[in-house]
Each structure stands twice: as C-alpha cells, then as structure tokens.
Design a protein around this motif. Structure first.
Motif, PDB file in Angstrom:
ATOM      1  N   ARG A  62       0.936  -0.807  -0.206  1.00 45.12           N
ATOM      2  CA  ARG A  62      -0.062   0.040  -0.490  1.00 45.12           C
ATOM      3  C   ARG A  62       1.107   1.030   0.378  1.00 45.12           C
ATOM      4  O   ARG A  62       1.590   1.484   1.134  1.00 45.12           O
ATOM      5  N   ILE A  63       0.762   2.260  -0.595  1.00 50.47           N
ATOM      6  CA  ILE A  63       1.129   3.572  -0.946  1.00 50.47           C
ATOM      7  C   ILE A  63       0.537   4.283  -1.070  1.00 50.47           C
ATOM      8  O   ILE A  63      -0.156   4.597  -2.343  1.00 50.47           O
ATOM      9  N   PRO A  64      -0.349   5.702  -0.581  1.00 49.41           N
ATOM     10  CA  PRO A  64      -1.226   6.321  -0.428  1.00 49.41           C
ATOM     11  C   PRO A  64      -0.856   7.332  -1.117  1.00 49.41           C
ATOM     12  O   PRO A  64      -1.786   8.075  -1.411  1.00 49.41           O
ATOM     13  N   LYS A  65       0.364   8.331  -1.208  1.00 48.16           N
ATOM     14  CA  LYS A  65       1.039   8.366  -1.633  1.00 48.16           C
ATOM     15  C   LYS A  65       0.653   8.913  -3.281  1.00 48.16           C
ATOM     16  O   LYS A  65       0.157   9.359  -4.499  1.00 48.16           O
ATOM     17  N   MET A  66       0.332   6.858  -3.943  1.00 49.62           N
ATOM     18  CA  MET A  66       0.222   7.259  -5.250  1.00 49.62           C
ATOM     19  C   MET A  66      -1.381   6.430  -5.153  1.00 49.62           C
ATOM     20  O   MET A  66      -1.266   5.197  -6.211  1.00 49.62           O
ATOM     21  N   ASP A  67      -1.693   6.570  -4.546  1.00 52.39           N
ATOM     22  CA  ASP A  67      -3.090   5.563  -4.414  1.00 52.39           C
ATOM     23  C   ASP A  67      -3.157   3.938  -5.294  1.00 52.39           C
ATOM     24  O   ASP A  67      -3.821   3.446  -5.250  1.00 52.39           O
ATOM     25  N   LEU A  68      -2.166   3.840  -4.389  1.00 49.68           N
ATOM     26  CA  LEU A  68      -1.809   2.029  -5.315  1.00 49.68           C
ATOM     27  C   LEU A  68      -2.026   0.842  -3.712  1.00 49.68           C
ATOM     28  O   LEU A  68      -1.315   0.956  -2.564  1.00 49.68           O
ATOM     29  N   ASP A  69      -2.534   0.214  -4.567  1.00 44.83           N
ATOM     30  CA  ASP A  69      -2.629  -1.166  -3.204  1.00 44.83           C
ATOM     31  C   ASP A  69      -2.997  -2.654  -4.310  1.00 44.83           C
ATOM     32  O   ASP A  69      -3.813  -2.711  -4.853  1.00 44.83           O
ATOM     33  N   GLN A  70      -1.548  -3.281  -4.169  1.00 39.96           N
ATOM     34  CA  GLN A  70      -2.167  -4.420  -4.919  1.00 39.96           C
ATOM     35  C   GLN A  70      -1.089  -5.588  -4.825  1.00 39.96           C
ATOM     36  O   GLN A  70      -0.444  -4.876  -3.303  1.00 39.96           O
ATOM     37  N   PRO A  71      -1.420  -6.551  -4.718  1.00 36.96           N
ATOM     38  CA  PRO A  71      -1.015  -8.048  -3.621  1.00 36.96           C
ATOM     39  C   PRO A  71       0.520  -8.074  -4.045  1.00 36.96           C
ATOM     40  O   PRO A  71       1.032  -7.498  -4.644  1.00 36.96           O
ATOM     41  N   ILE A  72       1.446  -8.920  -3.488  1.00 34.70           N
ATOM     42  CA  ILE A  72       2.910  -8.993  -3.937  1.00 34.70           C
ATOM     43  C   ILE A  72       2.588 -10.411  -4.544  1.00 34.70           C
ATOM     44  O   ILE A  72       2.743 -11.576  -2.955  1.00 34.70           O
ATOM     45  N   TYR A  73       3.778 -10.729  -5.339  1.00 36.30           N
ATOM     46  CA  TYR A  73       4.044 -12.236  -5.383  1.00 36.30           C
ATOM     47  C   TYR A  73       5.324 -12.491  -5.224  1.00 36.30           C
ATOM     48  O   TYR A  73       6.030 -11.314  -5.970  1.00 36.30           O
ATOM     49  N   LEU A  74       5.228 -13.412  -5.108  1.00 33.29           N
ATOM     50  CA  LEU A  74       6.514 -14.459  -4.747  1.00 33.29           C
ATOM     51  C   LEU A  74       7.728 -14.450  -7.063  1.00 33.29           C
ATOM     52  O   LEU A  74       6.904 -14.826  -7.400  1.00 33.29           O
ATOM     53  N   GLY A  75       8.412 -13.697  -7.171  1.00 33.55           N
ATOM     54  CA  GLY A  75       9.119 -14.206  -8.485  1.00 33.55           C
ATOM     55  C   GLY A  75       8.457 -13.320  -9.106  1.00 33.55           C
ATOM     56  O   GLY A  75       8.012 -13.118  -9.537  1.00 33.55           O
ATOM     57  N   ALA A  76       9.434 -12.335 -10.039  1.00 36.32           N
ATOM     58  CA  ALA A  76       9.567 -11.454 -10.686  1.00 36.32           C
ATOM     59  C   ALA A  76       8.921 -11.787 -11.726  1.00 36.32           C
ATOM     60  O   ALA A  76       9.841 -11.553 -13.466  1.00 36.32           O
ATOM     61  N   THR A  77       7.938 -13.148 -12.293  1.00 35.96           N
ATOM     62  CA  THR A  77       7.828 -13.690 -14.143  1.00 35.96           C
ATOM     63  C   THR A  77       6.232 -12.350 -14.516  1.00 35.96           C
ATOM     64  O   THR A  77       6.025 -11.806 -13.968  1.00 35.96           O
ATOM     65  N   TRP A  78       6.933 -12.951 -15.786  1.00 36.52           N
ATOM     66  CA  TRP A  78       6.251 -12.357 -16.706  1.00 36.52           C
ATOM     67  C   TRP A  78       4.259 -11.733 -16.297  1.00 36.52           C
ATOM     68  O   TRP A  78       3.561 -11.166 -16.501  1.00 36.52           O
ATOM     69  N   GLU A  79       4.386 -13.652 -15.679  1.00 34.24           N
ATOM     70  CA  GLU A  79       2.355 -13.155 -15.348  1.00 34.24           C
ATOM     71  C   GLU A  79       1.755 -12.910 -14.240  1.00 34.24           C
ATOM     72  O   GLU A  79       1.558 -11.834 -13.977  1.00 34.24           O
ATOM     73  N   ASN A  80       3.108 -12.785 -12.650  1.00 36.30           N
ATOM     74  CA  ASN A  80       3.021 -12.525 -11.702  1.00 36.30           C
ATOM     75  C   ASN A  80       2.736 -10.720 -11.986  1.00 36.30           C
ATOM     76  O   ASN A  80       1.485  -9.685 -11.160  1.00 36.30           O
ATOM     77  N   MET A  81       3.870 -10.283 -12.416  1.00 39.06           N
ATOM     78  CA  MET A  81       3.831  -8.916 -12.513  1.00 39.06           C
ATOM     79  C   MET A  81       2.669  -8.136 -13.761  1.00 39.06           C
ATOM     80  O   MET A  81       2.466  -6.764 -14.018  1.00 39.06           O
ATOM     81  N   GLY A  82       1.791  -9.000 -14.333  1.00 42.36           N
ATOM     82  CA  GLY A  82       0.419  -8.638 -14.782  1.00 42.36           C
ATOM     83  C   GLY A  82      -0.786  -8.727 -14.210  1.00 42.36           C
ATOM     84  O   GLY A  82      -1.553  -7.792 -15.089  1.00 42.36           O
ATOM     85  N   ILE A  83      -1.013  -8.743 -13.018  1.00 42.07           N
ATOM     86  CA  ILE A  83      -1.573  -8.853 -12.164  1.00 42.07           C
ATOM     87  C   ILE A  83      -1.450  -8.355 -10.733  1.00 42.07           C
ATOM     88  O   ILE A  83      -2.001  -8.198  -9.680  1.00 42.07           O
ATOM     89  N   GLY A  84      -0.052  -8.206 -10.692  1.00 37.38           N
ATOM     90  CA  GLY A  84       0.220  -7.393  -9.465  1.00 37.38           C
ATOM     91  C   GLY A  84       1.667  -6.774  -9.675  1.00 37.38           C
ATOM     92  O   GLY A  84       1.622  -6.384 -10.280  1.00 37.38           O
ATOM     93  N   THR A  85       2.231  -6.711  -8.100  1.00 35.69           N
ATOM     94  CA  THR A  85       3.821  -6.403  -7.868  1.00 35.69           C
ATOM     95  C   THR A  85       4.490  -7.677  -7.386  1.00 35.69           C
ATOM     96  O   THR A  85       3.884  -8.907  -7.694  1.00 35.69           O
TER      97      THR A  85
END
Length: 277
Positions: A83-106
């Motif tokens: 959660r980053i209030p300044k950016m109005d961001l609320d995103q899930p965190i997945y393990l491993g920066a795969t293309w699939e994971n980064m397509g649906i969250g951080t």
C-alpha cells in the motif's frame, strides 16, 4: 486480495485466541502452516544475507520463487499486500518477478528478502509502469522523500518511508543488495516511461514513529532531511520530479487506439473512391 485478507484475519484471530467458524483441526493446520512459513522465510532471509546474495545475477534469477506457497495452504500466490497512499496504490505482492505475476500485481524479485522485515533485509518489489492490467507503478515519480510505504503480510503491518531515489542501469544488481544493519523495501520499475533501458529505484527504510516523535520533541526547530536523491546518467532533478509525464503519455497512447484505426479507415475509403473513378 480478498483471499489474502481472509488468511490474515485467521492469523490475527489465532493471536487473539478468538473463535471463528473453522473447526479445531482447520485452525491448528492453518496455524502450523503459517508459523512454519514465517520461520522458513526468516531462515531464507538470513541465508541470502550470509551468502551475499550470490545467486542474484540476472533476469532469470529475478523470476525464481524461493517458496511454493501451496505447500503452506496459500493457493492464490499472494504473500503480502503493498500500500502506497501517495500513489493511491493497493496491490498484491507475488513471489518471483515473472511476466504472469507482474501482469496482475507487483512481485518480489527472486534472491531478495521476503516481505517480513527484520535487520539485514531488503525486499525488492518490481512493478510495471502501467499496463492493461492496471496502473501499478505508473505514478512512482510522485513519491518524495519521507512518503510512507506499507507492507501488510500475514502477521503484521510494516511501515517504511522513502529515503532516497536513484536511476540505475538494469545490470547494476549490487544497487539492490541488502545493506548492513538495514530493514528495507526497494521499489523498482522500468525507466524512462514507456521505455526500459534504465531502472527507477525508490529505496525505503523502516519507519519508527517512536524514534521520530522523540527526535521531534528534543528539537524545537524541525530538521531538514539529510537523505539525498541520487541521479545517475546525468538525469536532472526536473526529470525525477516531473509528475505529469507518465499520465500524459498514457493518455496519448490511449488516443492512438482511436485515431489510428479511424485514419486508416478514412484512407481506405479515399483509395476506394479514387480507384472507382
């Protein structure tokens, strides 16, 4: 995120010994799974610190997940919430920066610390600068020194504040290593938008409200932050603080989807009429 938050509530209820709708066996199983996960993650964080993150080498290592969360009763892949209030961001965190994971969250970069905090840790979280799946880190240039960043894991909420900002080359992996005696979260994304030949990096350190209040009370005059924004490759301050560029480009990009097809249709009609004559 709804499933993750339900799991987080289970851990909270177990801490407070509250009754819920789960059977005793289900409660014990969840407690055992989540306790083991926490201990395994602590060990992992300690191990990569001791070995100097020797396997943090390239894009392939970023994509690797150190844990199969399904073995701990987590089947949606979400390990925490960013959660980053300044950016109005609320995103899930997945393990491993795969293309699939980064397509649906951080995503937590493989071979960096797990998002559970602690001394000698640096959880590096990657996000796209906007895509069809959402804005993600599109507005990351809005962040300024002192802004808060929150990590909600299964066991607690960790608070960090922006300490410095830097623009690096993709191969500068040492720039995202663990720092001695620091508890950190590092946000990283492609730069400049919409290209990807550099990386925009926001370093955040653990925020201690008690320490800050103590320092404020001891000094009648507010201190200026000693944290500095570092800029490599001759990047000017104006570029780093230019908030509107990303949004403007995104509007321009979206407009192309309307005007380009319309122009092609108009051109085809003109050619058809010309040929008919």
């Amino acid at each position: 995120l709804q499933v993750f938050r339900s799991q987080r509530n289970i851990v909270s209820e177990q801490k407070n010994n509250e009754n819920n709708n789960q059977s005793d066996s289900e409660q014990k199983n969840n407690k055992d799974n989540f306790t083991k996960l926490y201990e395994d993650m602590k060990k992992y964080n300690s191990d990569i610190y001791k070995n100097g993150q020797k396997d943090l080498k390239d894009a392939w290592s970023y994509e690797q997940s150190a844990f199969d969360l399904s073995q701990y009763g987590i089947y949606n892949g979400v390990i925490a919430e960013l959660r980053i209030p300044k950016m109005d961001l609320d995103q899930p965190i997945y393990l491993g920066a795969t293309w699939e994971n980064m397509g649906i969250g951080t995503a937590q970069l493989g071979q960096t610390s797990m998002p559970i905090g602690g001394n000698n840790t640096n959880c590096v979280i990657a996000g796209h600068r906007g895509s069809s799946g959402g804005k993600f880190f599109l507005d990351i240039e809005q962040l300024e020194l002192g802004d808060k960043v929150y990590i909600d894991n299964l066991w607690e909420t960790l608070t960090y504040q922006v300490e410095s900002i830097e623009i690096i080359d993709p191969q500068d992996t040492e720039k995202i290593h663990i720092r001695e005696n620091k508890d950190m979260v590092t946000l990283i994304t492609c730069h400049p938008y919409p290209y990807n030949y550099q990386r925009y990096v926001v370093y955040c350190t653990q925020y201690n409200e008690e320490t800050e209040n103590s320092e404020t009370s001891e000094n009648s005059e507010p201190k200026e932050s000693t944290a500095e924004v570092s800029h490599e490759s001759d990047v000017s301050n104006a570029e780093v603080t230019n908030i509107g560029n990303s949004q403007a480009f995104m509007l321009f990009e979206n407009s192309l989807y309307i005007f380009v097809p319309a122009a092609l249709i108009l051109l085809a009609l003109c050619l058809f009429r010309h040929k008919k004559r």
